[in-house]
Design an enzyme around this catalytic site. Structure first.
Site, PDB file in Angstrom:
ATOM      1  N   GLU A   1       1.070  -1.478  23.807  1.00  0.00           N
ATOM      2  CA  GLU A   1       1.238  -0.996  22.234  1.00  0.00           C
ATOM      3  C   GLU A   1       2.283  -0.224  22.287  1.00  0.00           C
ATOM      4  O   GLU A   1       2.392   1.197  22.630  1.00  0.00           O
ATOM      5  CB  GLU A   1      -0.128  -0.329  21.756  1.00  0.00           C
ATOM      6  CG  GLU A   1       0.171  -0.112  20.460  1.00  0.00           C
ATOM      7  CD  GLU A   1      -1.042   0.787  19.552  1.00  0.00           C
ATOM      8  OE1 GLU A   1      -1.522   0.134  18.583  1.00  0.00           O
ATOM      9  OE2 GLU A   1      -1.544   1.570  20.125  1.00  0.00           O
TER      10      GLU A   1
ATOM     11  N   GLY B   1      -9.078   8.067  22.429  1.00  0.00           N
ATOM     12  CA  GLY B   1     -10.480   7.535  21.841  1.00  0.00           C
ATOM     13  C   GLY B   1     -11.404   7.821  23.113  1.00  0.00           C
ATOM     14  O   GLY B   1     -12.435   8.437  22.987  1.00  0.00           O
TER      15      GLY B   1
ATOM     16  N   GLY C   1      -6.600   6.168  16.296  1.00  0.00           N
ATOM     17  CA  GLY C   1      -5.637   6.619  17.032  1.00  0.00           C
ATOM     18  C   GLY C   1      -5.466   5.813  18.397  1.00  0.00           C
ATOM     19  O   GLY C   1      -6.021   4.726  18.290  1.00  0.00           O
TER      20      GLY C   1
ATOM     21  N   LYS D   1      -9.261  16.277   9.827  1.00  0.00           N
ATOM     22  CA  LYS D   1      -7.947  16.810  10.664  1.00  0.00           C
ATOM     23  C   LYS D   1      -7.171  15.937  10.321  1.00  0.00           C
ATOM     24  O   LYS D   1      -7.108  14.755  11.096  1.00  0.00           O
ATOM     25  CB  LYS D   1      -8.265  17.133  12.053  1.00  0.00           C
ATOM     26  CG  LYS D   1      -7.333  17.907  12.549  1.00  0.00           C
ATOM     27  CD  LYS D   1      -7.277  17.746  14.211  1.00  0.00           C
ATOM     28  CE  LYS D   1      -6.228  16.576  14.650  1.00  0.00           C
ATOM     29  NZ  LYS D   1      -5.077  16.814  14.239  1.00  0.00           N
TER      30      LYS D   1
ATOM     31  N   GLU E   1      -6.381   6.156  24.541  1.00  0.00           N
ATOM     32  CA  GLU E   1      -6.306   7.144  25.463  1.00  0.00           C
ATOM     33  C   GLU E   1      -7.148   8.394  24.829  1.00  0.00           C
ATOM     34  O   GLU E   1      -7.992   9.020  25.367  1.00  0.00           O
ATOM     35  CB  GLU E   1      -4.962   7.585  26.056  1.00  0.00           C
ATOM     36  CG  GLU E   1      -5.178   8.746  26.916  1.00  0.00           C
ATOM     37  CD  GLU E   1      -3.563   9.240  27.434  1.00  0.00           C
ATOM     38  OE1 GLU E   1      -3.394  10.087  28.115  1.00  0.00           O
ATOM     39  OE2 GLU E   1      -2.483   8.549  26.931  1.00  0.00           O
TER      40      GLU E   1
ATOM     41  N   GLU F   1     -11.413   3.524  15.945  1.00  0.00           N
ATOM     42  CA  GLU F   1     -10.572   2.498  15.687  1.00  0.00           C
ATOM     43  C   GLU F   1      -9.164   2.695  16.412  1.00  0.00           C
ATOM     44  O   GLU F   1      -8.478   3.700  16.346  1.00  0.00           O
ATOM     45  CB  GLU F   1     -10.236   2.309  14.294  1.00  0.00           C
ATOM     46  CG  GLU F   1      -9.597   1.050  13.962  1.00  0.00           C
ATOM     47  CD  GLU F   1      -7.910   1.088  13.694  1.00  0.00           C
ATOM     48  OE1 GLU F   1      -7.319   0.993  14.658  1.00  0.00           O
ATOM     49  OE2 GLU F   1      -7.629   1.693  12.643  1.00  0.00           O
TER      50      GLU F   1
ATOM     51  N   CYS G   1      -1.445  -0.460  13.690  1.00  0.00           N
ATOM     52  CA  CYS G   1      -2.274  -0.917  14.913  1.00  0.00           C
ATOM     53  C   CYS G   1      -2.385  -2.503  15.059  1.00  0.00           C
ATOM     54  O   CYS G   1      -3.028  -2.996  15.930  1.00  0.00           O
ATOM     55  CB  CYS G   1      -3.636  -0.351  14.873  1.00  0.00           C
ATOM     56  SG  CYS G   1      -4.705  -0.622  13.317  1.00  0.00           S
TER      57      CYS G   1
END
Length: 507
Positions: free
Chosen positions: A399, A247, A242, A189, A245, A264, A298
């Site tokens: 972040e 994850g 991603g 996806k 939240e 990750e 990231c």
């Protein structure tokens, strides 16, 4: 690679109707809605993708499961599977200009970065795991004089790979390559905001000889497509990059069938500069670490922790160099910093800057949208530098995921360690010093999965990458990554031939 002029693919994309790949066939969605794709620098059309449905996800998983059970891929000889993977990398390099241009138009970063960094990384992942596969085997031993034992590495089954909108080609390759290497079937996806390079990657896989149904691609939003893949009872593993939240949501959704997960997640990497460091080198490293891909990385060095004795010198040089960066469409050859990938991403960065100012941060440069007619359309944020001298400023821990570093000062090593670790994240960090003891001490004390000494944002080929704390778990881009996508089975063989074993008498 040659630094040649990229083909102008934008007009050919404008009316492109991109599709899902299910069961080896390009196909539409069970729903009628489509998601428009926009060049983030101009807001020009790059075509559209299906707005995927739960049914689309189910069809893709069913196709992957059927292909896995049929066994054409997982039972293929290791050498032949390795050759297929290697061909994928070769095809990516052959189509370098086309794919690099497509990702630049779709994602926004400079073409220099897409061509000179992202394509080689993506192609290298396929070559790397093709080689690792040839040396990936179990172990054998004789635990007792009368018995033998050995292990078998076996594929999990169906792996869902969910990738973000910052480096979709690289992250897609670093998930698909090891998953496929060990014999799994996959459902990819890609990010709905910039999926084109992922579609072209799948085209390369088909050209390389992946059997039908082994690789499937479903477009769509996290809700419902991502949710369905995360909760689907026939998906054995989710590999996701991603936000933290999201994850956490995947962890909850995957609990139903105790899915294997590789996550990750977010990061807030410190770049710690000590007084004995080469300040000019540290400034150059910070420019690279902060503004690569418009800060949408990231591992970006978004916290610049500077010793008080070199704080003023570093800040003066860094701000001056930041103001000199050229902001523009990634397709233009002299662009340093492109747009944000979506209007939503831009709005989030602007909100983070505004909140930081409200909480007491000082804007040293930037902090707004660039001015001029050429920026009237597109999702622009100026390269920005914030200074945070007071405690409690959210931007020092949050972040931001944009071109916005925060500079802070420290007095001694213990304070630097405390500040570096004062975050829920633990993905990466860097230390700038010419003192070996300082370097080694900081490397041990910084709680992160990747620490650089006198550099930032560079991968050591074959060394594992992944997070601590709320930056996730699992390791990518290394030989041990193959273990993430496998089950290990132990086989024990009795060689005595006796019907009655001595221990049976203990019953």
């Amino acid at each position: 690679m040659k630094n040649q002029t990229a083909p102008n693919l934008s007009p050919s994309f404008s009316a492109k109707v991109w599709q899902n790949l299910i069961g080896g066939k390009w196909t539409g969605s069970t729903g009628d809605e489509r998601i428009p794709l926009l060049d983030p620098a101009t807001e020009d059309s790059l075509g559209s993708i299906p707005k995927g449905t739960t049914e689309d996800a189910d069809r893709a998983v069913a196709s992957a499961r059927e292909a896995f059970e049929a066994g054409a891929w997982r039972r293929m000889g290791v050498r032949e599977r390795s050759r297929v993977l290697r061909r994928v990398g070769e095809i990516l390099l052959r189509r370098c200009e086309e794919i690099a241009t497509a990702e630049t138009l779709d994602q926004g970063r400079s073409l220099r970065q897409s061509r000179g960094m992202m394509l080689p990384l993506a192609a290298g992942a396929w070559e790397f795991f093709a080689g690792c596969l040839l040396n990936f085997h179990g172990r054998a031993a004789s635990p007792e004089p009368w018995a033998s034992a050995y292990t078998i590495n076996q594929p999990l089954g169906v792996v869902a790979c969910i990738t973000p909108g910052n480096v979709p080609l690289v992250l897609g390759s670093e998930k698909l390559a090891p998953a496929l290497a060990v014999g799994n079937s996959v459902v990819l996806k890609p990010p709905p905001e910039c999926p084109i390079s992922s579609v072209l990657l799948v085209e390369c896989l088909l050209e390389a000889g992946i059997p039908e149904g082994v690789v499937n691609l479903v477009h769509g939003d996290g809700e419902p497509v991502g949710r369905r893949l995360a909760e689907h009872p026939d998906v054995d593993m989710v590999a996701f990059t991603g936000s933290t939240e999201t994850g956490k949501a995947i962890m909850r959704l995957g609990a139903g069938n105790v899915k294997r997960l590789l996550l990750e997640l977010g990061g807030k990497a410190p770049q710690v500069v000590f007084p004995d460091a080469d300040v000019d080198a540290a400034v150059k490293g910070a420019l690279w670490g902060v503004y690569l891909n418009s800060g949408q990385i990231c591992m970006a060095s978004t916290r610049l922790l500077l010793h008080e004795s070199i704080y003023d010198e570093f800040v003066e040089k860094f701000v001056r160099r930041t103001r000199d960066l050229r902001v523009g469409p990634g397709i233009e050859p002299d662009t340093n910093v492109g747009p944000m990938v979506t209007i939503r991403a831009r709005d989030k960065v602007e909100a983070c800057i505004a909140r930081a100012v409200e909480e007491g941060a000082t804007v040293l440069c930037g902090g707004d949208r660039p001015r001029g007619d050429r920026y009237a359309r597109g999702f622009w944020v100026e390269p920005t530098v914030l200074a945070a001298d007071s405690p409690g400023i959210t931007a020092t821990r949050q972040e931001i995921f944009g071109p916005v570093p925060v500079v802070q000062r420290f007095a001694h090593m213990a304070e630097a360690i405390r500040m570096a670790n004062d975050t829920e994240y633990g993905l990466a960090g860097s230390v700038w010093t010419n003192d070996l003891n300082t370097a080694m001490t900081m490397a041990e004390e910084v709680r992160a999965g990747y620490v650089w000494i006198n550099d930032h944002l560079i991968r050591a080929t074959g060394f594992p990458f992944g997070g601590w704390k709320q930056s996730g778990f699992g390791r990518e881009a290394a030989a041990q990554t193959l273990d993430e996508y496998c089950n290990v089975k132990t086989v024990y063989i009795d060689r005595t031939g006796l019907a009655e074993k001595p221990r049976y008498g203990l019953l």
